[in-house]
Design an enzyme around this catalytic site. Sequence first.
Site, short mmCIF file in Angstrom:
data_model
loop_
_atom_site.label_atom_id
_atom_site.label_comp_id
_atom_site.label_asym_id
_atom_site.label_seq_id
_atom_site.Cartn_x
_atom_site.Cartn_y
_atom_site.Cartn_z
N ARG A 1 -3.64 9.32 3.96
CA ARG A 1 -2.40 10.06 4.21
C ARG A 1 -1.52 10.10 2.97
NH1 ARG A 1 -0.59 13.89 7.69
NH2 ARG A 1 1.65 13.79 7.92
N ARG B 1 -0.74 14.40 13.12
CA ARG B 1 0.00 14.10 11.89
C ARG B 1 0.20 15.38 11.09
NH1 ARG B 1 -2.15 8.46 9.44
NH2 ARG B 1 -0.05 8.38 8.60
N ILE C 1 2.09 18.47 8.80
CA ILE C 1 2.92 18.39 7.58
C ILE C 1 3.97 19.51 7.56
CG2 ILE C 1 1.30 17.11 6.12
CD1 ILE C 1 0.58 19.81 4.77
N ASP C 2 4.32 19.99 8.77
CA ASP C 2 5.30 21.07 8.85
C ASP C 2 6.63 20.71 8.17
OD1 ASP C 2 5.24 19.30 11.26
OD2 ASP C 2 7.15 20.29 11.65
N LYS D 1 0.84 -1.21 0.00
CA LYS D 1 0.00 0.00 0.00
C LYS D 1 0.87 1.25 0.00
CE LYS D 1 -2.04 1.47 4.06
NZ LYS D 1 -1.71 2.84 4.42
N ASN D 2 1.81 1.30 0.93
CA ASN D 2 2.55 2.56 1.10
C ASN D 2 3.67 2.77 0.07
OD1 ASN D 2 0.84 3.24 3.11
ND2 ASN D 2 2.20 2.65 4.79
N ARG E 1 -9.30 -0.74 3.65
CA ARG E 1 -8.41 0.37 3.27
C ARG E 1 -7.00 -0.13 2.95
NH1 ARG E 1 -8.09 5.42 6.99
NH2 ARG E 1 -6.54 5.71 5.38
N CYS F 1 -5.43 7.48 9.09
CA CYS F 1 -5.93 6.97 10.36
C CYS F 1 -5.72 7.98 11.48
CB CYS F 1 -5.21 5.67 10.71
SG CYS F 1 -5.71 4.30 9.68
N ASP G 1 3.37 0.32 12.62
CA ASP G 1 2.20 -0.27 11.97
C ASP G 1 1.94 -1.72 12.40
OD1 ASP G 1 1.80 2.09 10.66
OD2 ASP G 1 2.70 1.47 8.77
N1 EPU Z 1 5.58 14.32 11.67
C1 EPU Z 1 5.65 15.66 12.01
N2 EPU Z 1 5.67 16.58 10.98
C2 EPU Z 1 5.63 16.22 9.68
C3 EPU Z 1 5.55 14.86 9.35
C4 EPU Z 1 5.53 13.93 10.37
O1 EPU Z 1 5.70 16.04 13.18
O2 EPU Z 1 5.65 17.11 8.83
C5 EPU Z 1 5.60 13.30 12.75
C6 EPU Z 1 4.34 12.46 12.81
O3 EPU Z 1 3.35 13.08 13.58
C7 EPU Z 1 4.85 11.17 13.41
C8 EPU Z 1 6.28 11.07 12.88
O4 EPU Z 1 6.62 12.38 12.45
O5 EPU Z 1 4.93 11.28 14.79
C9 EPU Z 1 6.48 10.13 11.71
O6 EPU Z 1 5.45 10.30 10.76
P1 EPU Z 1 5.69 10.04 9.22
O7 EPU Z 1 5.65 11.34 8.51
O8 EPU Z 1 6.91 9.19 9.03
O9 EPU Z 1 4.40 9.21 8.85
P2 EPU Z 1 3.60 9.32 7.49
O10 EPU Z 1 4.55 9.57 6.40
O11 EPU Z 1 2.46 10.22 7.69
C10 EPU Z 1 3.80 6.79 6.85
C11 EPU Z 1 2.83 5.68 6.56
C12 EPU Z 1 2.15 5.25 7.85
C13 EPU Z 1 3.22 4.82 8.87
C14 EPU Z 1 4.22 5.96 9.07
C15 EPU Z 1 5.37 5.59 9.98
C16 EPU Z 1 2.15 6.20 4.29
C17 EPU Z 1 1.08 6.62 3.38
N3 EPU Z 1 1.85 6.13 5.59
O12 EPU Z 1 3.01 7.86 7.36
O13 EPU Z 1 1.33 4.14 7.54
O14 EPU Z 1 2.62 4.52 10.09
O15 EPU Z 1 4.77 6.36 7.80
O16 EPU Z 1 6.05 4.50 9.49
O17 EPU Z 1 3.25 5.90 3.85
C18 EPU Z 1 -0.49 2.67 7.81
O18 EPU Z 1 -0.14 2.11 6.75
O19 EPU Z 1 -1.37 2.18 8.56
C19 EPU Z 1 0.15 3.90 8.21
C20 EPU Z 1 -0.35 4.69 9.15
#
Ligand code: EPU
Length: 437
Positions: free
Chosen positions: A91, A120, A122-123, A20-21, A397, A115, A305
């Site tokens: 996401r 979460r 996006i800064d 998926k990711n 999903r 989720c 995950d």
């Molecule tokens: N974070 C920030 N600022 C940002 C981005 C992230 O503070 O701008 C924080 C998040 O709040 C979190 C940490 O950094 O505490 C890591 O988040 P990350 O950005 O790595 O997560 P993501 O990219 O939003 C992806 C996967 C998630 C998986 C996470 C961690 C996708 C689409 N999603 O999310 O997958 O849990 O990496 O490995 O690739 C799932 O498949 O169920 C799922 C949630």
Amino acid sequence: MIALLEKSKVLGEVKVSGSKNAFFPAVGAGIALGAEKIIIKNTPKIKDVFVMLELLKELGCEYKIQNSEVIINAEKIKLNDVSPENFGKIRGSVVIFGSLLGRFENAKIPMPGGCKIGKRPIDQHIKAANSLGYKVEEKEEYVKAYGTPKKDGKIKFDIKTVTGTENAILMSINSKVEIENVAIEPEVQELINYLKKYGVDIRLETEEDKIFIDGTKRKKIKEAEFELIPDRIEAGTWLILAAATEGKLKIKNVIAEHIKAVIDVLKECGAKIKIYENKIEVEGSEKYKSVDLLIADSYPAFPTDLQPQICVMLLKAEGKSRIKDNIFPERVSHIWELKKMGADISLENGEIIINPSKIYGAEIEAKDLRSTAALVIAGLVAEKNQTILKNFGIIERGYENFVKKLKNVNAKIEVFEDEIRKEEIIKGISKYVPYST
Ligand code: EPU
């Protein structure tokens, strides 16, 4: 959607679907590279993929699906506004930001969703665009970036972020950029492979957590074709499910290296695991050793995950286990549901504390994708009564053909489409007795 589950040992063979990711960065790579036709092989037919395809349609793309191959016609892709509703469902949609910047040096996106497992923001994605010299306009409902990116740039993340790193790569595709403190999850490494295939000079230095990208000499392409890696979280879910149900499972289409941390923990606990090329065999046992402190963190550590799923297995351990989720400390919805089943599990000072417990069938409710998988495992482990798992539909999903795959390996699961039939279902199942402590 409601699932009805009953104690069972899984036995047999299961084949893991495409990741998926890894799908989102594959789409992103195709768009950023400027391809008119993007072919993605081994795509799982899951809801998050379909939402992403709908978003691409809103941007002017067309798509068709042939078996497990998705073919996207991106010839007419435009900078249309996309609907916040669809964008907010997942996401992975956030990679549209970097993809459009890579293609048009311009992008406007609503807020991504996914989720509800904690904050979460996006800064860091915005920081990447700022560092590259884009002008960024940030409003409550959308983020807009435009301008000419630096030809030579540097991005330094404050924290490791998976989709943030993917976006930084995608928006840097026509420049020479050094990206520091990157996430090195297999999905990020695959994005690097996708781009290498089409002439982008890009390399990952894992020792330093840095990515060097130089897209200034790449050639224009018309068509891009990618094949998705097997879904490591699906593979890990099957491993834990087999171990927790004391089953015996051959898991096919898996890259063992991608779930090394999971295999190591399961082996330490006492599960028997054999690794072959592309295949893993797992055999569960009645009792497990506990883990002193398991930390879920960025790759290559144990993945967040799979944190909810391993919680269920550790209920069968002989001593107390502790888990700390450094990525999503608020990913805890499964705890309250497991308690309804009689589990001695709690949250103390940011750690999940799991004491040995027998769990019993109960009426529980899923809140997010991975907790749904965990609660399915719980329902297959639970004693005495059947488990009614409400909101089971979330599973669609992220897990392709999950119910079919479960039934194929002997799991007792029935799924009912609508909530209204619940009473009828319960009445019809004479064995169902609500659990009470
Ligand atoms: N974070 C920030 N600022 C940002 C981005 C992230 O503070 O701008 C924080 C998040 O709040 C979190 C940490 O950094 O505490 C890591 O988040 P990350 O950005 O790595 O997560 P993501 O990219 O939003 C992806 C996967 C998630 C998986 C996470 C961690 C996708 C689409 N999603 O999310 O997958 O849990 O990496 O490995 O690739 C799932 O498949 O169920 C799922 C949630």
